[in-house]
Structures are given as C-alpha cells and as structure tokens.
Scaffold this motif. Structure first.
Motif, PDB file in Angstrom:
ATOM      1  N   ALA A 190       0.830  -1.197   0.000  1.00 61.07           N
ATOM      2  CA  ALA A 190       0.000   0.000   0.000  1.00 61.07           C
ATOM      3  C   ALA A 190       0.866   1.249   0.000  1.00 61.07           C
ATOM      4  CB  ALA A 190      -0.922  -0.011   1.219  1.00 61.07           C
ATOM      5  N   PRO A 250       2.481   1.163   9.030  1.00 62.02           N
ATOM      6  CA  PRO A 250       1.478   0.156   8.629  1.00 62.02           C
ATOM      7  C   PRO A 250       0.053   0.543   9.055  1.00 62.02           C
ATOM      8  CG  PRO A 250       3.318  -0.878   9.788  1.00 62.02           C
ATOM      9  CD  PRO A 250       3.547   0.588   9.848  1.00 62.02           C
ATOM     10  N   ASP A 306      -2.312  -1.611   6.946  1.00 60.17           N
ATOM     11  CA  ASP A 306      -1.681  -2.919   7.049  1.00 60.17           C
ATOM     12  C   ASP A 306      -1.673  -3.446   8.474  1.00 60.17           C
ATOM     13  OD1 ASP A 306      -1.201  -2.962   4.335  1.00 60.17           O
ATOM     14  OD2 ASP A 306       0.743  -1.974   4.517  1.00 60.17           O
ATOM     15  N   ALA A 307      -1.988  -2.587   9.419  1.00 56.03           N
ATOM     16  CA  ALA A 307      -2.114  -3.031  10.813  1.00 56.03           C
ATOM     17  C   ALA A 307      -3.197  -2.198  11.453  1.00 56.03           C
ATOM     18  CB  ALA A 307      -0.788  -2.837  11.546  1.00 56.03           C
ATOM     19  N   GLN A 308      -3.921  -2.793  12.373  1.00 55.72           N
ATOM     20  CA  GLN A 308      -4.998  -2.060  13.034  1.00 55.72           C
ATOM     21  C   GLN A 308      -4.431  -1.121  14.093  1.00 55.72           C
ATOM     22  OE1 GLN A 308      -8.506  -2.096  12.569  1.00 55.72           O
ATOM     23  NE2 GLN A 308      -7.762  -2.934  10.629  1.00 55.72           N
TER      24      GLN A 308
END
Ligand code: ATP
Ligand code: ZN
Ligand code: ZN
Length: 978
Positions: free
Chosen positions: A2, A166, A171-173
């Motif tokens: 992304a 991220p 890509d990560a919460q």
C-alpha cells in the motif's frame, strides 16, 4: 505494498501539480501583463517605500505601501501571505534584469506589506521616491522536501515510525494501551467532548484523530493533549501547514509554561513568537557571545578593501577559518537547545531534514502532532510523520482543503488529506469529534451542524443566544437583534458582471447593498473591527474594499479562503453570483460556504440572488435555513437608496408613467432605528396581503406574537378609520410610537395600499400615513403583476400577519420566477426590435447619464405588457440618436455601442469617460483577467458562456483602454544603476 502504491501515485500527482505551477508561471511571464498578474493576486504594482529598517537579526526590512497621492489607501486584494518568497523589481517590469532583490513577506495588511529582504545586489539600494513591483516567486523547496519524504517513506525499514506506517496504510490495526492511566486535566474547563478527545489521544498507541468543527476549541484540546504528553515525559514535534497556525499554538503553549521552541525563518514568525524562535534562544545562549564575536570578526575581515592583491588570499583563508569555527559552535548550541525543548514546533515542511532537526538523533521525538491536518497535503505531513511512533491529527475536513493548482491532480486524489483518508479507512473508531461550539449563536450553528456535522453540534450556553445588541455600546435595532439576515437580490436585476473568467466575478449591486447593511450595523454601534466582509471572489473583495475601506479602515474585507481559521462578531457575506443560467461555479464547493458562514459569532448577513444560488442544493439549504429561522429581506428594500447610480427602475422617471410600480416592490421591513431617509413605499398589493409581504418578518416567538397581534389590531383600526374619512389627508402617528409600532404601521400601510413615510431621527422619529397619489388608470394587470393600481384594494379580508413561513418563501420564489420569465420574454422581444429601453430610462434619470447594462431588463420588467409597445416605439426612436444628453447626432450608421451602459453614442460621445461610464471603464480595465490561470483550488467550472465575439470585442476594447490610460500617464523614469 500500500505504501508503494501511495508513494508512486502521489509522486506522480505532485509532479503534475508542479508542472501546472510552472506552466502557469510561464503563461504569466509570456502572456500576461503585470496588471493582470496583479488581478490574479500574485503581483503588487507600483508600491512606494513606506519605511526601511534593520530588524530581524540584521536583515533589512522594508515596508511597501500603495502610492498615497492616488487616493488608494489599500492594497489590491491579493494572495500574498507571511512567509511567501517574493521578488522586488523596479517599475520597468518583473524580469530578471529589473529585479532589485528577493525577500520574504513578514507581514501583510490591507495598507502595507513588509518584506525582509535578502542581500541586495551589489550597489543596489532602495530609492525612497522610487516605485517598486512585488511578485510572488514560485518556490520548489516545498516540492523537493515532500518528494524526499515520500521516497524516504517508501524505503523506510527501521526507525521510530515503523509501527505507525502500517497503521496509516491499513496494514495493521490501530491499537490502544491496555490500562488507561489516570491523569488530571490541566484545563479544568474542558467540556466532555474535549475531555474524551484528550483521553482518547492519550490512550491510543499509534493514531488518534481529533475532529474539531468551527469554534469547538480544537486548539484548546490540542494544547491539553500536548501538555499531558509532556507531563508523561514525551518529546513532541508539533506541526501545522501554515505559519499562522503554528504561531497560534506556540503562543498558547508558552502561556501554559511549556518549554517550546519554534523553528523557521525569523521573518516568518509573528513578533510575539520570535522570542521562542531558535535564532532568539540561540542569541541568549552561553555560546552567543562567542558566536557574536566571530561574526564581528568575519564582518571586519570582509570590510577590508578587496582590491589589495596578495592580501586577498589571506582574507579568504581567515574568513574560512572563522566560518568553520562559527558553524561548529552554532551546531553544538542548536543541538543543545533542541534537546532541552519539550515541544518543537514548525510548519509541516519546516520539519525537514535539511533544517535544524538534522542535529537531533532519529529517535528523539515520541509524538508528532499535526494541527489543521485537513488543510495540508498528505505528502507534507510525511516530512514530520517519519520521526515519530505515534501521531495525533487535528483538524476539520469539512473546511477548505489545501490549495491545488492542477485540477486534474486534485481530482485524482492530491487534495485528499491524510485526515480524510484515515477516516475513510477506519471510520469513527479512530476519531473523536468535539461537539460543543463556543463561537456561533445557535441559529447560525444549526445550519452548519445539520448540513456538515450530522447534527451533532451544540452551542455552549455562553454563546447560544448571543446577539450583536448584547455587545457593549451596541443599540438594539433590528439588524443587531437577528443572528441571520438574508438579503435576497432575486429579481432585482443586480446581475454579476459579465467577465469571462470563472475565477473572477464581481457584483456592484451587492457591493452597494453590503455597504448599506454595514452602515446600519455601524450606526447601531457595532465596531468596524468586529465586522468581516467576506466574498468568494477576489474581484468582489476589491470592489468591496474600494467602497468600504476608506470609511472603515479597521474592517476586514477578505476572500473566504483568506478568512479560514478566523472569527468575527458579525459577518457580511456577498455571494456575488447572479445570472440567468443559474451558474454558481466556484460557490459549488460546499466547504467554502461552510467556512464563510461559520466565521460569524453573533450575526451573519448573506447577500445573494436566491434564484441563482438556489440551483445548488447546499446553497439552497442555507437560503432555506435562513428563510425559516432568520429574517429575509428583498434587496428592493435597499434599492431606493442606491437607485441613482445603479439603475433606473424608478419608472416614474422613465415617463412610461404608470401606475405600475413594480410588482416586486416588497414591503420593507424597516426596523426599529433603521428607517432610511427619503424612503417611501408607494406600493402595496393584493398579493402582499396574500402573505408574501410577510416573509420579510419571519421569526416570531409565540408570546411576542400575541402582543403583536393586539397592537396590530389597534393600529389597524386607526388606519381603517382614517381611510373611511375622506376629509383626512394624512394620519400622523405620535413620536411616542416606538420602532416596533412604526413597523406595524408600515406593514398595515403596505397591506392597505397606503403611502407611509417616517421623518425625524431617534426619539423624534414619527410615521405618517397618507393616501397614494392618484394614479392614471391602467388596464387590468395580469395575475402575476397584481398591482396597487386601485388606491385601496383594502378591506378585503386580511390574513393575520403570521403565515407559515416556508410557504411565504415558496410563494415569493415562485413569483420571482414568473417575473424572471416575463423579463426574459420582454428582453427577447426587445432584441427582435433592436431597441434599447434602458437608453430612454437613463436619459431621463437624474440627468446623470449613467445606467448599468442590466437596466434595460429592469425597465422592461417594470412595464406591464400593454405599455410595452408604446415604450418600444419611443425607445426605437431614442435609439437612433446619440444617447448623450442633448446630442442629436444619428447613430444609425456610425454609432458606437458602449459596453458598460449598453447605449449607442455618436463618435464624439462614445468614449466611456465622455458620457459618464468612466468609472466602469476603469474598474473594468482593472478587472480584466485572462481566461487561464487558476487561483484557487475548488470545484468551479469555467463559464464558457460568453460569446467569443463579444469576448474579443471586450478584450480589444480593454486593451485600447489600457493603452489610453497608460499614455495619459507620464511614467516616471527611474535611473538604474547596474
Ligand atoms: N471548554 C471550554 N470552555 C469554555 N470556553 C472554551 C472551551 N473550549 C474552548 N473555549 C473557547 O472557545 C474559543 C475557541 O477555542 P480555541 O481557540 O481552542 O479553538 P480554535 O482551535 O481556535 O477554534 P476552532 O475550534 O474553530 O478550530 C476560545 O475563545 C476558547 O476560550
Ligand atoms: Zn457608457
Ligand atoms: Zn453625441
């Protein structure tokens, strides 16, 4: 992945934007006159040196002012701002050869601009009698920094931001700390939503977004968050896209005793902020004396005669040594200062690696706070974001996005802010919205809340009901007692000027109305400094300044974009657009209108053509809101005061002589204390009694209503008795009648078709009612034109004064629409006959041959159909001779049409200056703007409607005009030393 996609796409868009900017500059340099550059707001011409001083760490500061003897005391509307890089040129032009020096704008007001100049070219100096041009220079430093940050983002492997990146790309919460630590608020007055935002920001691990709608105390909240972070021992880097926003935070944090350090060119900082700047702190540090000594030495060595050969090499070496020493000392001192600060503040782009931050270790900062995030390019945020493990973003994405020149790049996503992107990605889970607002009267707020903020805003009790009249020294009159006032120009013929450039629109009629409203406000005691006049177009801003600035130097008159982030007690907004096609162009940016309206604390007046702006859903929502919750007046109520210069709708003057005062003549809601001189309303109509008249008075609370009604009945009875008594000529009401009573008299007179007039001032003011002057009989008017032809249509059953408001509004609008249609038909007819009704009207009016292009429409509209033929023939005749007073020359073969007044003149009178259009010609010349070149980001569509032939004609005309004007002026030849 992304990240990669984002970076490559954004780099591409930035490139596009950069190219658009370069292209624009090129077009300017090649094709655009300096005058036009000035109209675009990027150039200021022929300024004189007001003063010159040495300030700011040895830099020369010059204050440039408009030439005084021309009578312009204010600068033209422009897009200069503090921190802009500018070139100063001698008046021969803005080419490299004529450049005197470059510099940075320190400060700019309506009256002057201060520039901290970079080194002058050898031998150059400022001539205190000379004139200078100022041109904004493109600056690619920002681009380079953003590109560098994006590339760094793409290649980021390890570093403080490895966990943050991220999250910001999905890509990560986002996560939060498991146990929320207890803390005490520094500011005990925070409201619940502010407290919630602070707690949330503290509890999040990577990301928190604070959404602060207008006036909700976003800065207050941001300051609290920073103070809490500092208390936890965090090092905070705090950024915002503009210097003003950064300075604001510096001030607020310094007041709370935080150890702040402001980075940036000292010229760009507010004076009050300079003591927190790196330069200033450096100057006070232990190293300062040593550094100063070294500087002195360098200067001394530099001063020695350069010509002495042989010596030269020595000097060079000596200076080199000294410089190195200086650099080492400074570096050490700067690093020390940076490390000891708790909060370092800079603009987004100022947080770059080539500035002082390079002296800090990569891991130095813990949090990055970005304020006004919705106004920043995401790329610029990344310059700072790469330095932290956690970010807090604050802002309002319902206000204007960053300015972007390339519409294409904007459409492809460059204008999407990081804040908005994150909200699209995570929804409300990462956001806390501030919901109590401390600025606007709730009537002003409600509209914004409903249309922009899901109805979530509430007004704090301290502002909820506040009005202008509550300010000390402000009288209670109608204008100061209403939070919302809509002055509707629909059907009044106050069209926008026809200019081919979508970016530049003006509307003289609205200027006049704004000016009258300002007059009422200031006469009621509202201070000029508490009023802002806002227009979406630079051209209109200029026209407004021309009209108002001399009288009210303290009043701020600005574009919407220039007012973001500010507030005023009263705001008067001129929306400018008024055209047949219903085009709103630039106004179609909802966020721009949101910003404009939400600057107002106690009062907003909107002057607009509801028929034009009503074509746009969002604008319509504003108009509707104001109609329901505020007061609506039609511009006709003001026109009587401005008719002479503006147009000839007073058809008694046109000698078509009739009865028919325009059907549109509306009751005028003269408010207490604001009756106008010489104002007379001779009209009334059945249709008024049908209720539309009452739409002027809208907001009536229930109990007041009851009282009103009985008073109304009382006065009405008196008037009716007067009407029955044929012997009585006038009915005088005593001066004990207060303004509200007079208002009722006015209403009743309107309803009964009587004439009324107020005389005297203040407490001595009283109102008289009389029968209308006998009018010549006319044919039965059409339904739509329902008129006051019979002296007393009276005594038919009268509906009570209060009516459902929305219906009134609809009625009004419908009627306006019918009138518009009719007018268009008439114009059509007029065109076929190739005649020009305005000519006649103008000739007779006030002997001062002056009328506006739209006047013919109005004259036509004001005449009932039946009289139209007669008028036409009169006008055809009038049209075959020169329109200049008393000139009988034929214009059938050799006539010239004046584009400003739309009349035919013989060859000796066709020059605008000769027959009285000089002012229009001048302002038109000033406004000529080339078609290309875009000043603002926004959604405006270009107005392609202007007939190309007409445009060419217009251009040619203006070109020759400019030439004329130029040749009349003897340019002062300044000697140049090069
Ligand atoms: N909790 C509060 N109680 C009382 N007044 C408050 C509170 N929070 C903010 N205000 C007042 O509201 C006004 C605006 O606050 P502040 O300066 O923090 O907002 P801003 O960030 O400048 O404006 P905006 O919210 O439009 O961005 C100030 O006058 C401030 O004193
Ligand atoms: Zn003219
Ligand atoms: Zn003539």
């Amino acid at each position: 992945m992304a990240v990669e996609t984002f970076v490559s796409k954004t780099l591409e868009l930035l490139q596009e934007e950069r190219e658009a900017e370069i292209e624009e500059t090129k077009i300017w340099q090649e094709n655009i006159s300096l005058k036009d550059l000035q109209n675009k707001g990027v150039c200021l011409l022929k300024l004189q040196i007001g003063s010159q001083s040495t300030g700011l760490y040895g830099r020369t500061v010059i204050v440039l002012e408009p030439r005084k003897h021309l009578g312009f005391s204010s600068l033209p509307s422009n897009n200069f701002g503090p921190g802009d890089i500018v070139g100063i040129y001698d008046p021969s032009g803005c080419s490299a050869a004529s450049q005197v020096c470059t510099g940075i704008v320190i400060r700019i007001s309506q009256a002057s601009v201060s520039v901290a100049v970079d080194d002058l070219k050898d031998g150059a100096s400022f001539d205190s009698d000379g004139l200078y041009n100022l041109l904004k220079l493109a600056n690619d430093v920002t681009y380079k920094r953003m590109k560098r940050a994006l590339n760094a983002l793409n290649g980021y492997r390890t570093g403080p931001a490895s966990c943050l990146i991220p999250v910001l790309f999905g890509d990560a919460q986002p996560s939060s700390h498991s146990q929320s630590n207890e803390f005490e608020f520094f500011n005990s007055k925070l409201d619940d939503s502010q407290r919630e935002a602070v707690s949330f920001a503290l509890s999040q691990r990577e990301l928190a977004v604070v959404h602060g709608p207008p006036g909700t105390g976003k800065t207050t909240t941001v300051v609290e968050i920073i103070l809490q972070a500092v208390k936890q021992g965090q090092k905070v880097l705090c950024c915002a896209p503009s210097n003003v926003a950064v300075d604001n935070l510096v001030e607020r944090l310094a007041r709370c005793k935080a150890k702040v350090l402001r980075l940036g060119h000292p010229a760009r900082l507010l004076e009050s902020i300079q003591k927190h700047s790196l330069d200033a702190i450096l100057a006070q540090s232990d190293n300062a004396n040593i550094i100063a000594d070294i500087r002195k030495d360098i200067d001394k060595v530099g001063m020695k005669k350069k010509s002495e050969k042989g010596e030269r090499g020595n000097f060079k070496r000596e200076i080199g040594e000294l410089r190195k020493e200086l650099k080492n000392r400074e570096t050490a001192a700067i690093a020390e200062i940076l490390k000891s600060a708790d909060v370092v503040l800079s603009t987004n782009t100022g947080a770059c690696d080539d500035g002082p931050l390079k002296f800090l270790p990569a891991e130095h900062f813990d949090w990055v706070m970005i304020d006004e995030c919705a106004q920043a390019l995401e790329s610029s945020c990344w310059i700072a974001l790469l330095r932290a493990r956690k970010c807090i973003l604050a802002g309002d994405y319902k206000q204007l996005p960053p300015t972007i020149k390339s519409q294409k790049a904007a459409a492809k996503g460059l204008s999407l802010s990081l804040m908005e992107r994150l909200i699209q990605m995570y929804g409300d889970s990462v956001v806390r919205m501030l919901t109590v607002q401390y600025r606007m009267n709730s009537a002003i707020m409600e509209w914004a809340s409903k249309e922009m903020y899901n109805g979530r805003l509430t007004a704090h009790s301290s502002v909820e009901k506040h009005l202008l009249k509550d300010l000390p020294g402000v009288a209670c009159v109608e204008e100061t007692s209403t939070p919302l006032l809509l002055i509707d120009t629909a059907g009044c013929g106050l069209s926008e000027m026809e200019i081919a450039d979508e970016q530049s629109k003006g509307n003289q009629g609205e200027v006049d109305i704004v000016s009258l409203h300002i007059k009422s406000l200031t006469e009621a005691g509202v201070k000029a400094k508490d009023i802002a006049v806002i227009a979406p177009y630079n051209l209109q801003v200029d026209l407004l300044r021309q009209k108002l600035s001399a009288r009210h130097p303290e009043m701020e008159i600005k574009s919407v974009d220039g007012f973001q982030g500010r507030e005023k007690e009263a705001v008067v907004l001129s929306l400018v657009r008024s055209n047949r096609k219903g085009e709103v162009g630039f106004l179609a940016e909802d966020r721009r209108i949101n910003v404009a309206v939400t600057r107002a604390r106690r009062h907003i007046a909107v002057v607009c053509d509801t028929q034009t702006v009503g074509n746009h859903a969002f604008l319509k929502s504003l108009v509707d809101h104001m109609a329901v919750f505020g007061e609506v007046r039609t511009a006709f109520e003001y026109l009587q005061d401005i008719v002479p210069q503006n147009y000839t709708r007073d058809h008694k003057a046109t000698k078509t002589n009739t009865s028919s005062t325009s059907s549109k003549q509306k009751s005028r809601d003269h408010g207490p204390g604001k009756p106008k001189e010489g104002q007379k309303t001779t009209s009334s109509s059945k249709d008024n009694t049908a209720g539309s008249q009452n739409h002027t008075k809208s907001h009536t609370p229930a109990q007041k209503d009851q009282k009103d009604k009985s008073r109304y009945a009382e006065i009405r009875l008196q008037v009716e008795n007067f009407m029955k008594d044929v012997n009585m000529k006038n009915l005088h009401f005593p001066s004990s009648f207060n303004s509200h009573d007079r208002l009722l008299v006015h209403q009743i007179a309107e309803e009964l078709g009587l004439v009324h007039e107020s005389r005297g001032e203040g407490g001595g003011r009283c109102i008289t009612v009389s029968r209308p002057v006998a009018l010549e009989p006319v044919e039965e008017p059409t339904q739509e034109e329902t008129q006051e032809e019979e002296p007393a249509p009276a005594l038919q059953s009268e509906p009570p004064p209060s009516q459902p408001l929305v219906d009134l509004k609809t009625l009004h609008l419908e009627r306006m629409q019918r009138e518009q249609q009719k007018r268009e038909e008439n114009v059509q007819q007029k065109k076929q006959q190739n005649c020009n009704p305005a000519a006649q009207g103008a000739k007779k009016s006030k002997g001062k041959n002056k009328t506006k292009a739209g006047a013919c429409d109005i004259a036509a509209a004001a005449v009932p159909d039946d009289d139209f033929d007669a008028l036409i023939s009169a006008v055809v005749k009038a049209d075959s001779v020169c329109s200049f007073v008393k000139c009988k020359a034929s214009v059938l073969t050799l006539g010239q049409l004046c584009i400003f007044c739309n009349r035919q003149f013989c060859l000796s009178h066709h020059i605008p200056e000769v027959h009285g259009c000089g002012d229009e010609a001048k302002s038109h010349a000033r406004m000529r703007i080339s078609k290309e070149g875009v000043l603002y980001a926004g959604s405006g569509k270009k107005d392609k409607s202007l007939d190309p032939n007409k445009k060419v004609y217009l251009q040619r005309k203006l070109d020759s005009k400019l030439k004329d004007m130029a040749s009349q002026r003897k340019p002062k030849n300044k000697e140049k030393d090069t």
